[in-house]
Scaffold this active site. Structure first.
Site, PDB file in Angstrom:
ATOM      1  N   SER A 155     -18.309 -17.603 -30.461  1.00 51.48           N
ATOM      2  CA  SER A 155     -19.244 -18.002 -29.414  1.00 51.48           C
ATOM      3  C   SER A 155     -18.530 -18.946 -28.432  1.00 51.48           C
ATOM      4  O   SER A 155     -17.491 -18.589 -27.890  1.00 51.48           O
ATOM      5  CB  SER A 155     -20.483 -18.625 -30.050  1.00 51.48           C
ATOM      6  OG  SER A 155     -21.510 -18.841 -29.104  1.00 51.48           O
ATOM      7  N   ASP A 296     -25.994  -8.342 -30.612  1.00 52.37           N
ATOM      8  CA  ASP A 296     -25.499  -9.648 -30.159  1.00 52.37           C
ATOM      9  C   ASP A 296     -26.099 -10.044 -28.809  1.00 52.37           C
ATOM     10  O   ASP A 296     -26.563  -9.193 -28.038  1.00 52.37           O
ATOM     11  CB  ASP A 296     -23.977  -9.576 -30.040  1.00 52.37           C
ATOM     12  CG  ASP A 296     -23.296 -10.925 -30.027  1.00 52.37           C
ATOM     13  OD1 ASP A 296     -23.982 -11.946 -29.921  1.00 52.37           O
ATOM     14  OD2 ASP A 296     -22.045 -10.944 -30.116  1.00 52.37           O
ATOM     15  N   HIS A 323     -25.315 -12.101 -33.057  1.00 48.46           N
ATOM     16  CA  HIS A 323     -24.371 -13.149 -32.690  1.00 48.46           C
ATOM     17  C   HIS A 323     -23.717 -13.769 -33.922  1.00 48.46           C
ATOM     18  O   HIS A 323     -22.542 -14.138 -33.896  1.00 48.46           O
ATOM     19  CB  HIS A 323     -25.102 -14.220 -31.880  1.00 48.46           C
ATOM     20  CG  HIS A 323     -24.197 -15.084 -31.063  1.00 48.46           C
ATOM     21  ND1 HIS A 323     -23.276 -14.579 -30.172  1.00 48.46           N
ATOM     22  CD2 HIS A 323     -24.054 -16.439 -31.003  1.00 48.46           C
ATOM     23  CE1 HIS A 323     -22.623 -15.570 -29.597  1.00 48.46           C
ATOM     24  NE2 HIS A 323     -23.062 -16.701 -30.094  1.00 48.46           N
TER      25      HIS A 323
END
Length: 346
Positions: A155, A296, A323
């Site tokens: 991320s 995601d 995610h």
């Protein structure tokens, strides 16, 4: 004569069994030695379980950074950059169920302002170039180099990892970009695609709260958690989210998160809004693994394209993941990660 043949045959069988047994014994001893080497502590003085507090230089003076090493492998060391921005290292604890058995050393690391590291409570410190220099100081302190250093960014950590590689890739053996696009404007565009999948009434309520900037309203987070986060952050009912994830998110530095990302995962509105290194990806020539997932918040097709832009890029697709595909498509994620590390390490 037949009796002699039988005796000879039996003797050969015994010799074969003995050889096989001794070979197995040697293999087991080697395996045991490797296991012992992996868990052998190299700490001197008072041992702290692999924890090393590193002093880093910053524009606000020297600050302390917390790291913890799991295992010992001179050729495979992964430094983990957590996301958020603002999350602690704890959601990476699932790595302990997979990497030690493969002999892969990994290092937890709380960036300044997160987890167990110093928090200067100063928004001027929430700055991408400064974090790049912080990672470089941590690398040096941990004696990581081009012969052993893998950098995994998840991320926001993926943004940091790409930016680090663009400046310091000569120090890297391999790079892993997990669940992060190389363009925040493209990420913002994709968030609008996902928003259209929400129940119209839910989306309307979210937008009304955002228009008032009433982000502290409990209803706001409840709407996000139970309608968006449980579909695109981690595909489990929120009540069933794993403990390491809950602990990490429970310690989220809101100041850091809002400054860099903005108040919601449904788009971006912070300092990173215009960040885009898509055109620079071909400059990164070290072996690079890009991990994307079907559900995601990051566009999986864009992630697939990203892998083609690196000189030595590979794409890993988590068909059941979001995610946090390291949790909701765990077997795919971990097998792909381990295979990549071992392939590069040959």
């Amino acid at each position: 004569m037949k009796k002699l043949k039988l005796i000879c045959g039996f003797s050969f069988l015994l010799l074969s069994i003995g050889f096989a047994s001794s070979h197995m014994l040697v293999s087991c001893k080697n395996e045991d030695k490797n296991n012992l080497d992996y868990f052998k502590s190299e700490e001197t003085g008072i041992k702290t379980g692999g924890i090393k507090i590193i002093t880093v230089s910053t524009p606000k003076g020297n600050l302390k950074v917390w790291t913890k090493r799991i295992g010992n492998n001179p050729k495979m060391k992964i430094l983990l950059l957590s996301g958020g921005p603002g999350c602690s290292h704890e959601y990476f604890e699932c790595m302990e169920s997979f990497l030690p058995s493969e002999g892969i050393e990994f290092i937890y690391y709380d960036q300044i302002g997160t987890g167990l590291s110093d928090n200067p409570n100063d928004t001027t410190m929430w700055d991408l170039p400064r974090y790049v220099e912080e990672v470089e100081q941590v690398r040096k302190a941990l004696n990581l180099n081009k012969d052993n250093f893998y950098l995994l960014g998840h991320s926001w950590g993926g943004i940091l990892a790409m930016q680090y590689a663009l400046k310091y890739q000569d120090n890297l053996k391999g790079l892993i970009i997990s669940n992060m696009m190389a363009s925040c404007p493209k990420y913002g565009e994709y968030s609008k695609v996902l928003q259209k999948q929400l129940d119209p009434e839910v989306l309307k309520s979210i937008k009304e709260i955002e228009a008032k900037k009433d982000y502290s309203n409990p209803k706001y987070m409840d709407l996000l958690m139970n309608n968006f986060y449980n579909q695109h952050i981690l595909r489990k009912p929120v009540t069933d989210w794993p403990d390491p994830v809950n602990r990490s998110m429970g310690k989220l530095n809101q100041s850091l998160y809002i400054t860099m990302q903005g108040p919601s995962e449904m788009g971006i509105s912070g300092k990173l809004t215009n960040w885009d290194v898509a055109a620079e990806l071909p400059k990164i020539i070290v072996p690079t693994l890009v991990i994307g997932a079907k559900y995601d918040t990051m566009d999986p097709e864009y992630m697939k394209w990203m892998a083609t832009q690196f000189k030595n890029g590979t794409y890993l697709y988590c068909a059941n993941g979001s995610h946090m595909s390291l949790y909701d498509d765990q077997e795919t994620y971990m097998k792909g990660l381990i295979d990549f590390i071992k392939k590069v390490n040959k």
